[in-house]
Write a protein that holds these residues in place. Structure first.
Motif, PDB file in Angstrom:
ATOM      1  N   ASN A 108      -6.199  -0.499   1.181  1.00 51.48           N
ATOM      2  CA  ASN A 108      -7.135  -1.111   2.112  1.00 51.48           C
ATOM      3  C   ASN A 108      -8.005   0.011   2.659  1.00 51.48           C
ATOM      4  N   VAL A 109      -9.205   0.132   2.107  1.00 48.92           N
ATOM      5  CA  VAL A 109     -10.121   1.196   2.512  1.00 48.92           C
ATOM      6  C   VAL A 109     -11.349   0.559   3.151  1.00 48.92           C
ATOM      7  N   ASP A 110     -11.581   0.888   4.413  1.00 49.03           N
ATOM      8  CA  ASP A 110     -12.721   0.324   5.161  1.00 49.03           C
ATOM      9  C   ASP A 110     -12.713  -1.201   5.085  1.00 49.03           C
ATOM     10  N   THR A 111     -11.555  -1.796   5.265  1.00 49.43           N
ATOM     11  CA  THR A 111     -11.314  -3.249   5.273  1.00 49.43           C
ATOM     12  C   THR A 111     -11.560  -3.934   3.923  1.00 49.43           C
ATOM     13  N   ILE A 112     -11.659  -3.154   2.853  1.00 49.62           N
ATOM     14  CA  ILE A 112     -11.797  -3.725   1.510  1.00 49.62           C
ATOM     15  C   ILE A 112     -10.502  -3.453   0.756  1.00 49.62           C
ATOM     16  N   VAL A 113      -9.879  -4.527   0.285  1.00 53.22           N
ATOM     17  CA  VAL A 113      -8.585  -4.435  -0.394  1.00 53.22           C
ATOM     18  C   VAL A 113      -8.790  -4.499  -1.905  1.00 53.22           C
ATOM     19  N   THR A 114      -8.145  -3.566  -2.600  1.00 54.20           N
ATOM     20  CA  THR A 114      -8.159  -3.547  -4.062  1.00 54.20           C
ATOM     21  C   THR A 114      -6.760  -3.195  -4.552  1.00 54.20           C
ATOM     22  N   SER A 115      -6.501  -3.518  -5.809  1.00 50.91           N
ATOM     23  CA  SER A 115      -5.220  -3.160  -6.410  1.00 50.91           C
ATOM     24  C   SER A 115      -5.299  -1.732  -6.934  1.00 50.91           C
ATOM     25  N   LEU A 116      -4.147  -1.104  -7.020  1.00 50.68           N
ATOM     26  CA  LEU A 116      -4.034   0.226  -7.618  1.00 50.68           C
ATOM     27  C   LEU A 116      -3.266   0.177  -8.929  1.00 50.68           C
ATOM     28  N   VAL A 117      -2.618  -0.952  -9.196  1.00 50.48           N
ATOM     29  CA  VAL A 117      -1.830  -1.142 -10.408  1.00 50.48           C
ATOM     30  C   VAL A 117      -2.341  -2.402 -11.101  1.00 50.48           C
ATOM     31  N   PRO A 118      -2.700  -2.324 -12.373  1.00 44.30           N
ATOM     32  CA  PRO A 118      -3.179  -3.506 -13.080  1.00 44.30           C
ATOM     33  C   PRO A 118      -2.088  -4.572 -13.219  1.00 44.30           C
ATOM     34  N   ARG A 119      -2.493  -5.818 -13.162  1.00 44.59           N
ATOM     35  CA  ARG A 119      -1.584  -6.953 -13.327  1.00 44.59           C
ATOM     36  C   ARG A 119      -0.785  -6.817 -14.630  1.00 44.59           C
ATOM     37  N   GLU A 120      -1.463  -6.412 -15.714  1.00 45.90           N
ATOM     38  CA  GLU A 120      -0.822  -6.301 -17.020  1.00 45.90           C
ATOM     39  C   GLU A 120       0.343  -5.303 -16.999  1.00 45.90           C
ATOM     40  N   ASP A 121       0.219  -4.223 -16.228  1.00 43.48           N
ATOM     41  CA  ASP A 121       1.300  -3.233 -16.138  1.00 43.48           C
ATOM     42  C   ASP A 121       2.526  -3.836 -15.458  1.00 43.48           C
ATOM     43  N   VAL A 122       2.300  -4.600 -14.390  1.00 40.70           N
ATOM     44  CA  VAL A 122       3.406  -5.239 -13.673  1.00 40.70           C
ATOM     45  C   VAL A 122       4.070  -6.296 -14.562  1.00 40.70           C
ATOM     46  N   GLN A 123       3.259  -7.073 -15.282  1.00 38.58           N
ATOM     47  CA  GLN A 123       3.803  -8.096 -16.179  1.00 38.58           C
ATOM     48  C   GLN A 123       4.604  -7.454 -17.316  1.00 38.58           C
ATOM     49  N   ALA A 124       4.091  -6.368 -17.871  1.00 38.11           N
ATOM     50  CA  ALA A 124       4.791  -5.686 -18.964  1.00 38.11           C
ATOM     51  C   ALA A 124       6.134  -5.149 -18.477  1.00 38.11           C
ATOM     52  N   TYR A 125       6.151  -4.562 -17.291  1.00 42.43           N
ATOM     53  CA  TYR A 125       7.393  -4.034 -16.734  1.00 42.43           C
ATOM     54  C   TYR A 125       8.406  -5.160 -16.523  1.00 42.43           C
ATOM     55  N   ALA A 126       7.961  -6.265 -15.910  1.00 42.02           N
ATOM     56  CA  ALA A 126       8.858  -7.391 -15.638  1.00 42.02           C
ATOM     57  C   ALA A 126       9.393  -7.988 -16.932  1.00 42.02           C
ATOM     58  N   SER A 127       8.538  -8.117 -17.932  1.00 42.23           N
ATOM     59  CA  SER A 127       8.954  -8.681 -19.218  1.00 42.23           C
ATOM     60  C   SER A 127       9.985  -7.792 -19.892  1.00 42.23           C
ATOM     61  N   GLU A 128       9.722  -6.501 -19.929  1.00 38.80           N
ATOM     62  CA  GLU A 128      10.642  -5.561 -20.563  1.00 38.80           C
ATOM     63  C   GLU A 128      11.986  -5.566 -19.836  1.00 38.80           C
ATOM     64  N   HIS A 129      11.941  -5.562 -18.506  1.00 37.66           N
ATOM     65  CA  HIS A 129      13.161  -5.578 -17.695  1.00 37.66           C
ATOM     66  C   HIS A 129      13.966  -6.851 -17.964  1.00 37.66           C
ATOM     67  N   PHE A 130      13.292  -7.999 -18.040  1.00 38.28           N
ATOM     68  CA  PHE A 130      13.947  -9.274 -18.287  1.00 38.28           C
ATOM     69  C   PHE A 130      14.634  -9.290 -19.648  1.00 38.28           C
ATOM     70  N   VAL A 131      13.918  -8.876 -20.693  1.00 47.98           N
ATOM     71  CA  VAL A 131      14.484  -8.869 -22.043  1.00 47.98           C
ATOM     72  C   VAL A 131      15.659  -7.891 -22.112  1.00 47.98           C
ATOM     73  N   SER A 189       0.840  -1.197   0.000  1.00 48.58           N
ATOM     74  CA  SER A 189       0.000   0.000   0.000  1.00 48.58           C
ATOM     75  C   SER A 189       0.876   1.249   0.000  1.00 48.58           C
ATOM     76  N   GLU A 190       1.944   1.232   0.789  1.00 46.96           N
ATOM     77  CA  GLU A 190       2.869   2.364   0.833  1.00 46.96           C
ATOM     78  C   GLU A 190       3.573   2.570  -0.498  1.00 46.96           C
ATOM     79  N   LYS A 191       3.796   1.480  -1.236  1.00 44.79           N
ATOM     80  CA  LYS A 191       4.445   1.567  -2.548  1.00 44.79           C
ATOM     81  C   LYS A 191       3.454   1.898  -3.662  1.00 44.79           C
ATOM     82  N   GLY A 192       2.140   1.934  -3.346  1.00 44.19           N
ATOM     83  CA  GLY A 192       1.139   2.311  -4.333  1.00 44.19           C
ATOM     84  C   GLY A 192       0.600   1.177  -5.185  1.00 44.19           C
TER      85      GLY A 192
END
Length: 119
Positions: free
Chosen positions: A58-81, A51-54
């Motif tokens: 966790n708002v009112d005990t409901i947890v949601t993502s702030l970054v889409p999975r696809e963005d994280v996968q794209a970053y990891a893939s680009e970094h790996f290549v 949460s601190e990293k963005g």
């Protein structure tokens, strides 16, 4: 692209969130116990850190993502290549495929994707 790098355990935790969001924090604790073998404290510590990293909130005990999975996968893939193959996508594909063959459908899909992303 901003830094969307996650270590393996943080990525696995975010996968639980992405697969179940919005999820009550108590349910997240139970899912992490079942899927990751984590204790309650580990789940809440990791949630606080991400949460601190963005990455999540966790708002009112409901947890949601702030970054889409696809963005994280794209970053990891680009970094790996970039770091493993000096940025050479063709060299990555040669290494990835090795001696394997792909189906006609897979070849057509790859060609479609390449055409779609061509400069």
């Amino acid at each position: 692209m901003e830094n969307l790098k996650l270590c393996e355990s943080d990525y696995r935790f975010m996968t639980v969130i992405w697969d179940n969001e919005p999820v009550a924090s108590g349910q997240l604790v139970e899912l992490c116990r079942q899927q990751l073998g984590w204790k309650k404290a580990t789940t809440y510590t990791t949630l606080k850190k991400l949460s601190e990293k963005g990455f999540a909130q966790n708002v009112d005990t409901i947890v949601t993502s702030l970054v889409p999975r696809e963005d994280v996968q794209a970053y990891a893939s680009e970094h790996f290549v970039e770091h493993t193959f000096r940025g050479s996508l063709p060299q990555f594909l040669v290494s990835f495929l090795g001696g394997k063959t792909i189906s006609e459908e897979e070849a057509k899909e790859l060609k479609r994707l390449i055409d779609q992303h061509r400069e």
